[in-house]
Design a protein around this motif. Structure first.
Motif, short mmCIF file in Angstrom:
data_model
loop_
_atom_site.label_atom_id
_atom_site.label_comp_id
_atom_site.label_asym_id
_atom_site.label_seq_id
_atom_site.Cartn_x
_atom_site.Cartn_y
_atom_site.Cartn_z
N UNK A 134 0.79 -1.22 0.00
CA UNK A 134 0.00 0.00 0.00
C UNK A 134 0.83 1.27 0.00
N UNK A 135 0.19 2.36 0.37
CA UNK A 135 0.80 3.70 0.33
C UNK A 135 1.61 3.96 1.58
N UNK A 136 2.80 4.53 1.36
CA UNK A 136 3.63 5.02 2.47
C UNK A 136 3.90 6.49 2.18
N UNK A 137 3.43 7.36 3.03
CA UNK A 137 3.56 8.80 2.80
C UNK A 137 4.11 9.48 4.05
N UNK A 138 4.71 10.67 3.82
CA UNK A 138 5.19 11.48 4.93
C UNK A 138 6.47 10.98 5.55
N UNK A 139 7.45 10.55 4.72
CA UNK A 139 8.72 10.11 5.28
C UNK A 139 9.88 10.87 4.63
N UNK A 140 11.07 10.67 5.16
CA UNK A 140 12.24 11.50 4.83
C UNK A 140 12.66 11.37 3.37
N UNK A 141 13.03 12.50 2.77
CA UNK A 141 13.52 12.55 1.39
C UNK A 141 15.00 12.94 1.41
#
Length: 469
Positions: free
Chosen positions: A9-16
């Motif tokens: 599924x979706x993984x959002x809001x993590x380090x770039x």
């Protein structure tokens, strides 16, 4: 043989690692228990990419730094001046042991990591490997170091020793092999110009002088041709000088003298990955699958590149290298060798004619260098057609997220059209989703399966087995 995958599924809001945003990244992922080379080929042609057994796809209109799949066309590839510098530098080192001094202008240093998701430590893309740990944020550096401590620095494989991917450091400035960065404070005080010597000439003036001399030679050659037409003996004419540019193969495989200072050798063997090795009769001699390419210098292994050989391409995965040899620009050198290798595979398997370089990130200036491997194409994130990079750059200069397909009516032809035909794997049995749905009558299953099917496409969703609890 069928691919077996588990959608995460979706993984959002993590380090770039590209823009250092702490929660700007967004991607969808799946875990590949096993995967055929054709399924992975179709997935990367829809914007997916693997890191180990984890296969992920950036959500392009949500993520902070859109990552566009880029492929090079090796059959038309011509090395740039900076590429030729790297190849010539390697030849000089092998033949004479010379180490080039001065700053390396091949490509910029990168400070980037691929997605680290689902607990799987993401490995650096081989073209992104040139990275200085000192320029990374402390959080990212800590995560790299903590992962490296978990691994042994050397792995045994048979009688050969493999280098651990600890070589993620390359010196800025000079090309001397060193782990440290020397800071140039300023010039030492001198005695001034030596008036007994001619003044230094600017590079621009020297180029003009060379151009003027070249024109004079061409004019004189034309005059001799006129004499020949009037009966002048050919022996009196100057010899024609061929000025054909050297091909990529000429530069890579140029013969070295017998007394060369160093010897560089290559070995290739299958490595562990979710891709199942295949040896069809009409395929390449080495077969399809994931391979380690070892670079041996004077009997010592200095780099290991990982590539995936797929039905239509060679896909670059990552590179491990010894930091003591960073002055050889091994990231660029290995990429050029892999382009040449793709050409060799094409001679036996005509449909294998592309070199996939991972992701191109235009919004990160340090990551634009992949566009220098020309000609190359970018994948449209909405319709999944390939567009020459020259046509994409003006749009990317205005907006970091772009649809490259200029036809406003064009749609994703590979999207899910029949959800009931998606194949699932449940209790050791393969079945269409329509049958699974009727047996379980659980409406919460359908949204996740539909999301998965649209991302992987109808073809893959009908071939791969989606694991369901």
């Amino acid at each position: 043989m069928a691919s077996v995958v588990e959608y995460k599924g979706l993984k959002a809001g993590y380090y770039c690692g590209y823009c250092q945003s702490r929660e700007g990244k967004a991607s969808c992922g799946l875990w590949a228990h096993s995967m055929t080379v054709q399924d992975y080929q179709d997935l990367i042609d829809r914007g997916w990419r693997r890191s180990g057994k984890y296969v992920y796809k950036p959500i392009m209109n949500q993520t902070c730094c859109p990552q566009y799949t880029i492929r090079c066309r090796p059959l038309q590839f011509q090395p740039s001046k900076s590429h030729k510098k790297v190849l010539k530098k390697m030849l000089k080192f092998l033949a004479k042991g010379e180490i080039s001094k001065g700053s390396c202008e091949d490509e910029p240093m990168d400070s980037t990591m691929e997605d680290a998701v689902a607990g799987d430590f993401a490995l650096m893309n081989k073209l992104d490997i040139k990275c200085d740990l000192k320029t990374l944020s402390s959080d990212l550096k800590g995560s790299i170091e903590s992962e490296e401590k978990k691994e042994k620095s050397i792995k045994k494989e048979g009688s050969k020793e493999l280098i651990h991917p600890q070589a993620i450091e390359e010196k800025l400035g000079s090309g001397e092999p060193s782990h440290s960065i020397k800071v140039h404070i300023g010039p030492k005080p001198g005695k001034g110009a030596d008036l007994s010597k001619p003044p230094c000439r600017k590079a621009k003036e020297m180029r003009k002088e060379r151009k003027r001399l070249k024109l004079m030679q061409q004019n004189s050659a034309g005059a001799f041709e006129g004499f020949q037409a009037q009966g002048q003996p050919v022996s009196l004419l100057p010899k024609a000088k061929t000025n054909q540019p050297k091909s990529l193969e000429d530069l890579i495989f140029e013969s070295l003298p017998e007394n060369s200072s160093h010897k560089l050798e290559f070995t290739r063997f299958l490595c562990n990955s979710p891709l199942e090795a295949e040896h069809p009769p009409n395929g390449p001699e080495c077969g399809y699958g994931s391979f380690h390419q070892q670079y041996w210098l004077d009997g010592k292994i200095i780099a290991v590149g990982v590539i995936d050989i797929l039905p239509y391409c060679v896909s670059s995965v990552y590179l491990y290298y010894d930091p003591d040899y960073s002055f050889l620009s091994l990231g660029v050198y290995s990429a050029l060798r892999e382009i040449a290798f793709t050409r060799q595979l094409h001679e036996k398997t005509s449909q294998l004619s592309y070199y996939y370089m991972g992701f191109y990130i235009h919004s990160c200036p340090k990551m634009r260098y992949k566009g220098q491997y020309r000609p190359s194409d970018l994948l449209c994130p909405e319709t999944y057609v390939w567009v020459p990079i020259e046509q994409c750059l003006p749009s990317l200069d205005n907006s970091k997220y772009c649809r490259f397909n200029q036809d406003p009516q064009a749609e994703d032809e590979g999207r899910c059209k029949d959800l009931d035909r998606v194949r699932v794997f449940y209790r050791r049995s393969a079945m269409p989703f329509g049958v699974f749905k009727n047996q379980h009558n659980d409406p919460s299953e359908e949204p996740a399966v539909l999301e998965y099917a649209n991302l992987v496409g109808q073809k893959c969703s009908e071939r791969m087995l989606l694991f369901r609890n």
